[in-house]
Enzyme design. Structure first.
Site, PDB file in Angstrom:
ATOM      1  N   ARG A  45       0.828  -1.210   0.000  1.00  0.00           N
ATOM      2  CA  ARG A  45       0.000   0.000   0.000  1.00  0.00           C
ATOM      3  C   ARG A  45       0.860   1.258   0.000  1.00  0.00           C
ATOM      4  NH1 ARG A  45      -2.072   2.205   4.605  1.00  0.00           N
ATOM      5  NH2 ARG A  45      -1.989   0.199   5.667  1.00  0.00           N
ATOM      6  N   TYR A  97     -14.349  18.718 -16.223  1.00  0.00           N
ATOM      7  CA  TYR A  97     -14.858  17.352 -16.321  1.00  0.00           C
ATOM      8  C   TYR A  97     -15.994  17.144 -15.312  1.00  0.00           C
ATOM      9  CZ  TYR A  97     -14.658  12.289 -15.385  1.00  0.00           C
ATOM     10  OH  TYR A  97     -14.964  10.981 -15.170  1.00  0.00           O
TER      11      TYR A  97
END
Length: 378
Positions: A45, A97
């Site tokens: 991670r 967007y």
């Protein structure tokens, strides 16, 4: 190394002991703390060699020391917004967007003052007020407005604000915002960087080591990391970026020029046309005008999208396959209609993303579909 060489070589050293010209995909989530000389790797991670190879390449392409990759462009954008605290002001491009609209709405609910503004206007720098962050999309999506990035950087820095540039539509093959003063460059790597419409990812690139540390810590804490396989796919796609973009820009220009005299087409927007309001700015800061164009169609948008054969009616952009969409029905459908209309996103606005098919085939297909609908009254 020049840009096209960096695309192929950056982050791709032969694997020690194997002379492997294609580095392997590192899928391990855990590492032997005593089996590695520098003990740099701990848990997937936080650290992964395949992810870091992609980040090295992206940083080289944007000509900055640091890049951080994320599971999506949305995740990368959310990481940037995490730098703001309640009460601070974000001044942003008014045309962005659709997913970015949603993120800005979430930031506003958390106490950030979000102020949309047309940052392509010459006097936009005078309207930044007490901004802590200025967020520019250039070219914008879907209206293809172009902001003078160097001027925006000067205006933001005069106020002590960070300048964030969403470089997704242009990409580093066409412009490098960090060289013009941007503090953070944002990418949806799903688009032209990966280029094959088969992987989701996002990235941030920047100069500042403190920003790098903060954004990496954010990613590790919230866990929005891209998988090793996705990073490998994006890195592989990058190798052909320059070749793909050159073909796409050629086709987009031909499409725009072919549509100029069509009676059922109005409000044609392409930064490569002299009629575009920011044509000179685009010429100055972009190597080519890009692979997207948009226009208002006098007929039925859904019927138009059913008539084309080579343009897939789909969201996204920058891929090898040509795409067509109606933002009001697709990418910007969640944006309230009054807001869309105020921004200039007409219900009949069509956005086209040119792929790498034969340019003459694309022009013929789109013109046939446009003409078949005639100039019916809207």
């Amino acid at each position: 190394m020049r840009f096209d060489t960096r695309l192929v070589h950056a982050g791709q050293p032969p694997t020690p002991g194997s002379a492997d010209l294609v580095p392997p995909i590192h899928v391990a989530t855990v590492y032997d703390r005593f089996g590695q000389p520098d003990r740099r790797y701990f848990y997937g991670r936080g650290e992964n060699p395949t992810r870091e190879a992609l980040e090295e390449c992206l940083a080289a392409l944007e000509e900055v020391p640091y890049a951080t990759t994320f599971a999506s462009g949305q995740a990368a954008a959310a990481a940037v917004l995490s730098l703001l605290t309640p009460g601070q002001t974000l001044v942003c491009s008014d045309d962005v967007y659709g997913g970015t609209h949603a993120l800005f709405d979430a930031a506003a609910r958390s106490g950030v003052r979000v102020t949309p503004w047309d940052l392509s206007l010459p006097d936009a720098g005078e309207r930044l007020g007490d901004a802590a962050m200025v967020w520019v999309e250039s070219p914008t999506n879907p209206l293809l407005k172009v902001t003078d990035l160097a001027a925006a950087a000067r205006a933001a820095h005069d106020r002590g604000a960070l300048l964030v540039v969403d470089n997704t539509l242009a990409g580093p093959a066409l412009q490098q915002p960090a060289t013009l003063g941007a503090d953070i460059v944002l990418h949806s790597t799903s688009k032209s960087l990966a280029g094959h419409l088969d992987v989701i990812g996002g990235a941030l690139a920047y100069h500042d080591p403190d920003l790098h540390a903060r954004l990496r810590d954010y990613r590790t804490t919230f866990g929005n990391v891209p998988s090793p396989f996705d990073c490998h796919q994006i890195h592989r796609g990058l190798k052909t970026l320059a070749l793909r973009v050159a073909r796409q820009c050629d086709s987009a220009r031909l499409l725009a020029e072919a549509l100029q005299d069509e009676p059922s087409v109005s409000a044609l927007r392409y930064p490569g046309l002299a009629s575009h309001p920011q044509h000179r700015v685009a010429e100055r800061q972009m190597r080519r005008p890009g692979s997207l164009l948009s226009f208002v169609y006098a007929g039925d948008p859904e019927a138009l999208m059913r008539r084309v054969r080579l343009f897939a009616p789909a969201v996204s952009l920058g891929g090898v396959r040509s795409l067509i969409e109606c933002p009001a029905l697709m990418t910007h459908r969640p944006v309230p209609r009054p807001t869309r209309l105020r921004l200039g996103i007409d219900d009949h606005l069509i956005r086209v993303s040119a792929g790498i098919e034969d340019p003459d085939d694309l022009v013929g297909d789109l013109l046939a579909a446009v003409r078949a609908g005639g100039s019916a009254a809207r």
